[in-house]
Motif scaffolding. Structure first.
Motif, PDB file in Angstrom:
ATOM      1  N   LEU A  72       8.430  11.605  12.349  1.00 14.29           N
ATOM      2  CA  LEU A  72       6.990  11.648  12.664  1.00 14.29           C
ATOM      3  C   LEU A  72       6.334  11.966  11.125  1.00 14.29           C
ATOM      4  CD1 LEU A  72       4.616  11.757  14.697  1.00 14.29           C
ATOM      5  CD2 LEU A  72       4.847  13.940  15.315  1.00 14.29           C
ATOM      6  N   TYR A  73       5.117  11.259  10.910  1.00 13.30           N
ATOM      7  CA  TYR A  73       4.403  11.414   9.583  1.00 13.30           C
ATOM      8  C   TYR A  73       2.849  11.687  10.131  1.00 13.30           C
ATOM      9  CZ  TYR A  73       8.083   9.071   6.560  1.00 13.30           C
ATOM     10  OH  TYR A  73       9.073   8.986   5.994  1.00 13.30           O
ATOM     11  N   LEU A  74       2.409  12.660   9.059  1.00 13.69           N
ATOM     12  CA  LEU A  74       0.961  12.779   9.511  1.00 13.69           C
ATOM     13  C   LEU A  74       0.234  12.543   8.235  1.00 13.69           C
ATOM     14  CD1 LEU A  74      -1.031  13.696  12.017  1.00 13.69           C
ATOM     15  CD2 LEU A  74      -0.820  16.005  10.752  1.00 13.69           C
ATOM     16  N   PHE A  75      -0.771  12.110   7.929  1.00 11.80           N
ATOM     17  CA  PHE A  75      -1.591  11.831   7.077  1.00 11.80           C
ATOM     18  C   PHE A  75      -3.004  12.110   7.264  1.00 11.80           C
ATOM     19  CE2 PHE A  75       1.724   8.618   7.185  1.00 11.80           C
ATOM     20  CZ  PHE A  75       2.298   8.361   5.899  1.00 11.80           C
ATOM     21  N   ASP A  76      -3.702  12.436   5.972  1.00 15.23           N
ATOM     22  CA  ASP A  76      -5.057  12.546   6.018  1.00 15.23           C
ATOM     23  C   ASP A  76      -5.481  11.409   5.285  1.00 15.23           C
ATOM     24  OD1 ASP A  76      -5.758  15.040   7.341  1.00 15.23           O
ATOM     25  OD2 ASP A  76      -4.548  16.025   5.769  1.00 15.23           O
ATOM     26  N   CYS A  77      -6.794  10.933   5.515  1.00 18.93           N
ATOM     27  CA  CYS A  77      -7.167   9.731   4.774  1.00 18.93           C
ATOM     28  C   CYS A  77      -8.776  10.213   4.241  1.00 18.93           C
ATOM     29  CB  CYS A  77      -7.472   8.555   5.771  1.00 18.93           C
ATOM     30  SG  CYS A  77      -8.248   7.098   5.153  1.00 18.93           S
ATOM     31  N   ASN A  78      -9.134   9.715   2.918  1.00 21.31           N
ATOM     32  CA  ASN A  78     -10.186  10.089   2.304  1.00 21.31           C
ATOM     33  C   ASN A  78     -10.560   8.424   2.129  1.00 21.31           C
ATOM     34  OD1 ASN A  78     -12.413  10.351   0.642  1.00 21.31           O
ATOM     35  ND2 ASN A  78     -11.701  12.480   0.411  1.00 21.31           N
ATOM     36  N   PRO A  79     -11.576   7.707   2.718  1.00 26.43           N
ATOM     37  CA  PRO A  79     -11.964   6.423   2.129  1.00 26.43           C
ATOM     38  C   PRO A  79     -12.723   6.234   1.114  1.00 26.43           C
ATOM     39  CG  PRO A  79     -13.320   7.434   3.964  1.00 26.43           C
ATOM     40  CD  PRO A  79     -12.187   8.492   3.798  1.00 26.43           C
ATOM     41  N   GLN A  80     -13.196   7.415   0.503  1.00 28.47           N
ATOM     42  CA  GLN A  80     -14.007   7.226  -0.670  1.00 28.47           C
ATOM     43  C   GLN A  80     -13.483   6.484  -1.778  1.00 28.47           C
ATOM     44  OE1 GLN A  80     -16.091  10.754  -1.900  1.00 28.47           O
ATOM     45  NE2 GLN A  80     -16.173  11.704   0.310  1.00 28.47           N
ATOM     46  N   SER A  81     -13.973   5.752  -2.506  1.00 29.30           N
ATOM     47  CA  SER A  81     -13.303   4.602  -3.555  1.00 29.30           C
ATOM     48  C   SER A  81     -12.863   5.637  -4.578  1.00 29.30           C
ATOM     49  CB  SER A  81     -14.435   3.633  -4.045  1.00 29.30           C
ATOM     50  OG  SER A  81     -15.541   4.578  -4.557  1.00 29.30           O
ATOM     51  N   SER A  82     -13.340   6.755  -4.872  1.00 32.21           N
ATOM     52  CA  SER A  82     -12.704   7.540  -5.857  1.00 32.21           C
ATOM     53  C   SER A  82     -11.372   8.306  -5.558  1.00 32.21           C
ATOM     54  CB  SER A  82     -13.760   8.768  -6.054  1.00 32.21           C
ATOM     55  OG  SER A  82     -14.057   9.443  -5.113  1.00 32.21           O
ATOM     56  N   PHE A  83     -10.921   8.010  -4.349  1.00 27.75           N
ATOM     57  CA  PHE A  83      -9.661   8.670  -3.975  1.00 27.75           C
ATOM     58  C   PHE A  83      -8.572   7.555  -3.669  1.00 27.75           C
ATOM     59  CE2 PHE A  83     -12.390  12.157  -3.142  1.00 27.75           C
ATOM     60  CZ  PHE A  83     -11.625  13.086  -3.092  1.00 27.75           C
ATOM     61  N   ILE A  84      -7.954   7.382  -4.687  1.00 33.78           N
ATOM     62  CA  ILE A  84      -6.849   6.061  -4.597  1.00 33.78           C
ATOM     63  C   ILE A  84      -5.388   6.798  -5.191  1.00 33.78           C
ATOM     64  CG2 ILE A  84      -6.254   3.854  -5.662  1.00 33.78           C
ATOM     65  CD1 ILE A  84      -8.434   3.710  -3.827  1.00 33.78           C
ATOM     66  N   PRO A  85      -4.407   6.589  -4.264  1.00 31.11           N
ATOM     67  CA  PRO A  85      -4.556   6.086  -2.705  1.00 31.11           C
ATOM     68  C   PRO A  85      -5.260   7.005  -1.836  1.00 31.11           C
ATOM     69  CG  PRO A  85      -2.445   6.809  -3.211  1.00 31.11           C
ATOM     70  CD  PRO A  85      -3.218   7.206  -4.671  1.00 31.11           C
ATOM     71  N   THR A 121      -2.966  10.571   2.067  1.00 34.98           N
ATOM     72  CA  THR A 121      -2.105  11.721   1.553  1.00 34.98           C
ATOM     73  C   THR A 121      -1.229  12.147   2.829  1.00 34.98           C
ATOM     74  OG1 THR A 121      -3.921  12.430   0.081  1.00 34.98           O
ATOM     75  CG2 THR A 121      -2.169  13.764   0.473  1.00 34.98           C
ATOM     76  N   GLU A 122       0.016  12.341   2.711  1.00 36.06           N
ATOM     77  CA  GLU A 122       0.787  12.821   3.363  1.00 36.06           C
ATOM     78  C   GLU A 122       0.773  14.374   3.603  1.00 36.06           C
ATOM     79  OE1 GLU A 122       5.700  13.323   4.215  1.00 36.06           O
ATOM     80  OE2 GLU A 122       5.092  12.179   2.769  1.00 36.06           O
ATOM     81  N   SER A 123       0.446  14.579   4.789  1.00 29.31           N
ATOM     82  CA  SER A 123       0.342  16.212   5.244  1.00 29.31           C
ATOM     83  C   SER A 123       1.422  16.862   5.704  1.00 29.31           C
ATOM     84  CB  SER A 123      -0.972  16.380   5.751  1.00 29.31           C
ATOM     85  OG  SER A 123      -0.896  15.592   7.093  1.00 29.31           O
ATOM     86  N   GLN A 124       2.331  16.004   6.244  1.00 24.60           N
ATOM     87  CA  GLN A 124       3.478  16.579   7.127  1.00 24.60           C
ATOM     88  C   GLN A 124       4.522  15.181   7.450  1.00 24.60           C
ATOM     89  OE1 GLN A 124       2.348  18.316  10.898  1.00 24.60           O
ATOM     90  NE2 GLN A 124       3.998  19.812  10.906  1.00 24.60           N
ATOM     91  N   ARG A 125       5.581  15.741   7.632  1.00 23.40           N
ATOM     92  CA  ARG A 125       6.627  14.834   8.126  1.00 23.40           C
ATOM     93  C   ARG A 125       7.550  15.831   9.086  1.00 23.40           C
ATOM     94  NH1 ARG A 125      10.000  12.082   3.537  1.00 23.40           N
ATOM     95  NH2 ARG A 125       8.277  11.543   2.865  1.00 23.40           N
ATOM     96  N   ILE A 126       7.908  15.297  10.161  1.00 25.97           N
ATOM     97  CA  ILE A 126       9.091  15.806  11.094  1.00 25.97           C
ATOM     98  C   ILE A 126      10.175  15.176  11.377  1.00 25.97           C
ATOM     99  CG2 ILE A 126       9.087  17.335  13.283  1.00 25.97           C
ATOM    100  CD1 ILE A 126       5.917  17.785  13.278  1.00 25.97           C
ATOM    101  N   ASP A 127      11.335  15.271  11.297  1.00 27.38           N
ATOM    102  CA  ASP A 127      12.674  14.747  11.785  1.00 27.38           C
ATOM    103  C   ASP A 127      12.603  15.008  13.330  1.00 27.38           C
ATOM    104  OD1 ASP A 127      12.932  13.575   9.417  1.00 27.38           O
ATOM    105  OD2 ASP A 127      14.256  15.483   8.639  1.00 27.38           O
TER     106      ASP A 127
END
Length: 336
Positions: free
Chosen positions: A62-75, A78-84
């Motif tokens: 299980l992956y958890l991501f945070d997204c910042n859609p502003q063009s200055s943030f590439i990519p 951002t992965e914030s957590q992973r759980i096997d």
């Protein structure tokens, strides 16, 4: 007529295992949070197989991501957590906060429905914490789940799940537990999908490997369905109630067709659209009632424009170009 696609790739993330379920949090305050579930079956002799185990095992992450859609943030992701975990067959966020926090439901190959609470992790990022778990029964895979909260109702929160024995399970969420209310045999083979009608949460739909689409009225018990449709010619593996238009239902199948239905007349679908691949999942757009996303096993993703189909009983039209099939081991972020 097909529309020219305006999608473009922003980011590709290698999930290592096969990514089979991806869900954005539907609650506005946390709409930047993305969950992704993966699945992999490990055969005998695989180096990753549990030592001493003779049977094939199914693992996931299980992956958890945070997204910042502003063009200055590439990519932007951002992965914030992973759980096997055990292999993940489905993920769904509850549509409303529970105890003021988002809740993510997960259906696993170990036959469990697990609920994860979204918490604030270090440095302002998001994290998941296992809140509740219930076992559907021995020797079964949990294949799907859906919440009863599609219209924002939070007074009676329930979950419906389907499994590999062809059974459906109705679960009730209490303050400290997730309790099975009833479980019944719904399909002859695997019950690939289960879903609530978001407009009448006493109505549940299911689809199975027996090529049947069924409806169930929870007030009448579940000894027999309210209807059975054999309109699909292969296993029914995706169902989604339109959250914007009452009575409208979309279904997808291994027969590579998407059908739109009026739930008041299930004898004949409103329309049928071939999408060139078995339809693993369908998702109505969160704010535009006529856009439907289809995840196709052999033809990537298709966006269907359904306005004419719903208004004039005409065919919905794909607006995305044809893409070659690949076994996906990555998560791709698009912008439309």
């Amino acid at each position: 007529m097909g529309w020219q696609s305006r999608t473009r790739t922003l980011q590709v993330f290698d999930t290592e295992l096969t990514a089979d379920t991806v869900e954005w949090c539907p609650i506005p305050q946390w709409a930047h949070v993305l969950a992704c579930g993966t699945y992999q079956q490990l055969l005998e002799g695989d180096d990753k197989r549990t030592e001493g185990s003779a049977a094939p095992s199914r693992i996931g992450r299980l992956y958890l991501f945070d997204c910042n859609p502003q063009s200055s943030f590439i990519p932007p992701l951002t992965e914030s957590q992973r759980i096997d975990t055990a292999a993940i067959l489905d993920l769904k966020w509850c549509h409303v906060p529970i105890s003021e926090r988002p809740l993510l439901g997960m259906a696993t190959a170990s036959g469990e429905i697990q609920l994860y609470k979204l918490i604030e992790a270090q440095q302002g990022s998001s994290g998941l914490e296992c809140e509740l778990s219930t076992d559907l029964g021995p020797d079964r895979l949990a294949l799907s789940l859906d919440w009863s909260t599609g219209q924002g109702e939070s007074s009676d929160v329930r979950v419906v799940s389907s499994d590999s024995t062809g059974s459906l399970t109705l679960l009730s969420l209490g303050e400290a537990d997730l309790t099975a209310v009833c479980q019944w045999k719904a399909h002859e083979y695997e019950a690939w999908i289960s879903a609530f009608s978001y407009w009448d949460t006493q109505t549940v739909y299911s689809g199975g490997d027996d090529s049947k689409l069924k409806g169930w009225d929870l007030r009448m018990g579940c000894s027999s369905p309210t209807f059975t449709s054999k309109r699909h010619t292969m296993g029914v593996c995706s169902i989604h109630s339109n959250p914007h238009r009452e009575h409208i239902l979309a279904t997808g199948s291994y027969d590579e067709n998407v059908l739109l239905w009026d739930g008041r007349n299930i004898k004949q679908p409103l329309s049928e659209t071939a999408v060139g691949g078995g339809v693993w999942r369908l998702k109505w757009h969160p704010s535009q009632e006529h856009l439907l996303l289809a995840a196709c096993m052999h033809n990537d993703f298709q966006i269907l424009y359904c306005q004419k189909a719903l208004a004039d009983v005409l065919q919905p039209q794909p607006i995305t170009g044809k893409q070659p099939h690949k076994l996906i081991h990555r998560l791709t972020l698009w912008i439309i």
